[in-house]
Write a protein that holds these residues in place. Structure first.
Motif, PDB file in Angstrom:
ATOM      1  N   MET A  90       0.846  -1.201   0.000  1.00  0.00           N
ATOM      2  CA  MET A  90       0.000   0.000   0.000  1.00  0.00           C
ATOM      3  C   MET A  90       0.879   1.247   0.000  1.00  0.00           C
ATOM      4  N   ALA A  91       0.483   2.254  -0.741  1.00  0.00           N
ATOM      5  CA  ALA A  91       1.260   3.484  -0.828  1.00  0.00           C
ATOM      6  C   ALA A  91       1.241   4.226   0.497  1.00  0.00           C
ATOM      7  N   SER A  92       2.338   4.915   0.808  1.00  0.00           N
ATOM      8  CA  SER A  92       2.414   5.691   2.040  1.00  0.00           C
ATOM      9  C   SER A  92       1.507   6.910   1.968  1.00  0.00           C
ATOM     10  N   ARG A  93       1.277   7.524   3.125  1.00  0.00           N
ATOM     11  CA  ARG A  93       0.367   8.669   3.158  1.00  0.00           C
ATOM     12  C   ARG A  93       0.847   9.823   2.293  1.00  0.00           C
ATOM     13  N   PRO A  94       2.139  10.217   2.321  1.00  0.00           N
ATOM     14  CA  PRO A  94       2.580  11.304   1.422  1.00  0.00           C
ATOM     15  C   PRO A  94       2.356  10.977  -0.051  1.00  0.00           C
ATOM     16  N   VAL A  95       2.586   9.715  -0.435  1.00  0.00           N
ATOM     17  CA  VAL A  95       2.358   9.325  -1.828  1.00  0.00           C
ATOM     18  C   VAL A  95       0.877   9.442  -2.160  1.00  0.00           C
ATOM     19  N   ARG A  96       0.012   8.972  -1.248  1.00  0.00           N
ATOM     20  CA  ARG A  96      -1.433   9.035  -1.491  1.00  0.00           C
ATOM     21  C   ARG A  96      -1.894  10.473  -1.647  1.00  0.00           C
ATOM     22  N   ARG A  97      -1.359  11.364  -0.843  1.00  0.00           N
ATOM     23  CA  ARG A  97      -1.777  12.766  -0.916  1.00  0.00           C
ATOM     24  C   ARG A  97      -1.424  13.378  -2.270  1.00  0.00           C
ATOM     25  N   TRP A  98      -0.207  13.139  -2.734  1.00  0.00           N
ATOM     26  CA  TRP A  98       0.191  13.706  -4.014  1.00  0.00           C
ATOM     27  C   TRP A  98      -0.517  13.018  -5.174  1.00  0.00           C
ATOM     28  N   ARG A  99      -0.796  11.724  -5.020  1.00  0.00           N
ATOM     29  CA  ARG A  99      -1.566  11.031  -6.046  1.00  0.00           C
ATOM     30  C   ARG A  99      -2.986  11.588  -6.120  1.00  0.00           C
ATOM     31  N   GLN A 100      -3.578  11.822  -4.952  1.00  0.00           N
ATOM     32  CA  GLN A 100      -4.921  12.410  -4.920  1.00  0.00           C
ATOM     33  C   GLN A 100      -4.933  13.806  -5.527  1.00  0.00           C
ATOM     34  N   LEU A 101      -3.873  14.579  -5.293  1.00  0.00           N
ATOM     35  CA  LEU A 101      -3.786  15.902  -5.895  1.00  0.00           C
ATOM     36  C   LEU A 101      -3.672  15.794  -7.413  1.00  0.00           C
ATOM     37  N   SER A 102      -2.953  14.790  -7.889  1.00  0.00           N
ATOM     38  CA  SER A 102      -2.855  14.566  -9.328  1.00  0.00           C
ATOM     39  C   SER A 102      -4.207  14.181  -9.912  1.00  0.00           C
ATOM     40  N   VAL A 103      -4.952  13.341  -9.194  1.00  0.00           N
ATOM     41  CA  VAL A 103      -6.295  12.963  -9.639  1.00  0.00           C
ATOM     42  C   VAL A 103      -7.203  14.190  -9.680  1.00  0.00           C
ATOM     43  N   TRP A 104      -7.104  15.026  -8.651  1.00  0.00           N
ATOM     44  CA  TRP A 104      -7.914  16.242  -8.600  1.00  0.00           C
ATOM     45  C   TRP A 104      -7.602  17.150  -9.791  1.00  0.00           C
ATOM     46  N   LEU A 105      -6.325  17.310 -10.105  1.00  0.00           N
ATOM     47  CA  LEU A 105      -5.946  18.117 -11.266  1.00  0.00           C
ATOM     48  C   LEU A 105      -6.491  17.518 -12.555  1.00  0.00           C
ATOM     49  N   HIS A 106      -6.464  16.198 -12.653  1.00  0.00           N
ATOM     50  CA  HIS A 106      -7.005  15.536 -13.843  1.00  0.00           C
ATOM     51  C   HIS A 106      -8.495  15.828 -13.988  1.00  0.00           C
ATOM     52  N   VAL A 107      -9.226  15.757 -12.888  1.00  0.00           N
ATOM     53  CA  VAL A 107     -10.671  16.019 -12.929  1.00  0.00           C
ATOM     54  C   VAL A 107     -10.944  17.472 -13.293  1.00  0.00           C
ATOM     55  N   VAL A 108     -10.250  18.398 -12.643  1.00  0.00           N
ATOM     56  CA  VAL A 108     -10.485  19.827 -12.875  1.00  0.00           C
ATOM     57  C   VAL A 108     -10.156  20.216 -14.314  1.00  0.00           C
ATOM     58  N   THR A 109      -9.019  19.764 -14.814  1.00  0.00           N
ATOM     59  CA  THR A 109      -8.647  20.133 -16.187  1.00  0.00           C
ATOM     60  C   THR A 109      -9.561  19.463 -17.214  1.00  0.00           C
ATOM     61  N   SER A 110     -10.047  18.267 -16.910  1.00  0.00           N
ATOM     62  CA  SER A 110     -10.979  17.598 -17.823  1.00  0.00           C
ATOM     63  C   SER A 110     -12.308  18.342 -17.883  1.00  0.00           C
ATOM     64  N   VAL A 111     -12.802  18.767 -16.716  1.00  0.00           N
ATOM     65  CA  VAL A 111     -14.042  19.550 -16.687  1.00  0.00           C
ATOM     66  C   VAL A 111     -13.846  20.876 -17.418  1.00  0.00           C
ATOM     67  N   GLY A 112     -12.684  21.503 -17.220  1.00  0.00           N
ATOM     68  CA  GLY A 112     -12.394  22.742 -17.937  1.00  0.00           C
ATOM     69  C   GLY A 112     -12.333  22.535 -19.433  1.00  0.00           C
ATOM     70  N   TRP A 113     -11.739  21.438 -19.865  1.00  0.00           N
ATOM     71  CA  TRP A 113     -11.675  21.099 -21.292  1.00  0.00           C
ATOM     72  C   TRP A 113     -13.082  20.963 -21.871  1.00  0.00           C
ATOM     73  N   MET A 114     -13.949  20.245 -21.153  1.00  0.00           N
ATOM     74  CA  MET A 114     -15.318  20.056 -21.634  1.00  0.00           C
ATOM     75  C   MET A 114     -16.070  21.381 -21.661  1.00  0.00           C
ATOM     76  N   ALA A 115     -15.867  22.216 -20.629  1.00  0.00           N
ATOM     77  CA  ALA A 115     -16.552  23.506 -20.567  1.00  0.00           C
ATOM     78  C   ALA A 115     -16.152  24.404 -21.732  1.00  0.00           C
ATOM     79  N   GLN A 116     -14.874  24.407 -22.076  1.00  0.00           N
ATOM     80  CA  GLN A 116     -14.425  25.236 -23.187  1.00  0.00           C
ATOM     81  C   GLN A 116     -14.931  24.706 -24.530  1.00  0.00           C
TER      82      GLN A 116
END
Length: 225
Positions: free
Chosen positions: A1-27
């Motif tokens: 299992m990934a450590s907590r720091p890894v999980r946090r940065w992975r979650q931030l990467s997932v969040w960026l993926h979601v936000v930029t994808s929604v922005g792409w669709m909106a544009q």
């Protein structure tokens, strides 16, 4: 299992993926509305303004967000046990993203410029197929969002038989830190230049793919030793 720091940065990467994808669709939807406006208005000034603004949105927002969405998606696939071709839902998203990037880079920008020039002379240019294409682009991104949530279909024949080895393939923290930093850097460059230049993202992705392949070779060598 990934450590907590890894999980946090992975979650931030997932969040960026979601936000930029929604922005792409909106544009994509915004460009669709502008193109429909240019096609239905009786004012040449409004038509020129609408197509010109669609061109600006494409260069300054849609293209940079599309690159960021694709980059984060590719990195999440390469840096986690999901991989690129082990699950049909990931493979489908990967294929759709590549097609949309190709159309956006090699078709959309030039066609928008033609539409803006045509509007200035009272014509439509390729605005009709562009309007249809931008609507389909938004729909494809919405479909990819559903696929990400539902994760339908089964694994592909490329899924390793030893799933315990797959579960240990989450990348180290620096990979996710670099993913976040790459998005921020390339969006900043795009804001300054007025057009995307994803050199940082491409460098990070290429670097990790090479290192990932080397890690896989080392693991395989250790398993057969």
């Amino acid at each position: 299992m990934a450590s907590r720091p890894v999980r946090r940065w992975r979650q931030l990467s997932v969040w960026l993926h979601v936000v930029t994808s929604v922005g792409w669709m909106a544009q994509a939807l915004a460009i669709f509305v502008l193109l429909v406006t240019s096609l239905t208005t009786e004012s040449r000034e409004v038509a020129v303004s609408a197509t010109s603004m669609a061109q600006v949105l494409d260069g300054r927002l849609l293209a940079p967000l599309a690159n960021a969405s694709a980059f984060t998606g590719f990195m999440l696939a390469a840096a986690t046990p999901w991989g690129f071709v082990r699950h049909w839902w990931v493979l489908v998203k990967f294929a759709i993203t590549l097609v949309q990037l190709y159309l956006g880079i090699f078709v959309l920008g030039g066609a928008l410029a033609e539409s803006a020039s045509a509007a200035a002379t009272g014509g439509a240019g390729p605005a009709v197929p562009l309007a249809v294409g931008s609507a389909l682009m938004a729909g494809a991104i919405a479909f990819q969002a559903w696929v990400s949530v539902a994760k339908p279909w089964s694994t592909t024949r490329w899924m390793p038989a030893d799933r315990r080895r797959v579960s240990a393939e989450t990348a180290p923290r620096w990979v996710f830190v670099a993913t976040v930093a790459g998005v921020v850097a390339d969006l900043t460059v795009a804001a300054v230049l007025g057009h995307p230049a994803p050199l940082v993202s491409l460098t990070i992705l290429a670097t990790w793919l090479v290192l990932r392949r080397r890690r896989a070779a080392v693991v395989a060598a250790g398993a057969t030793a």
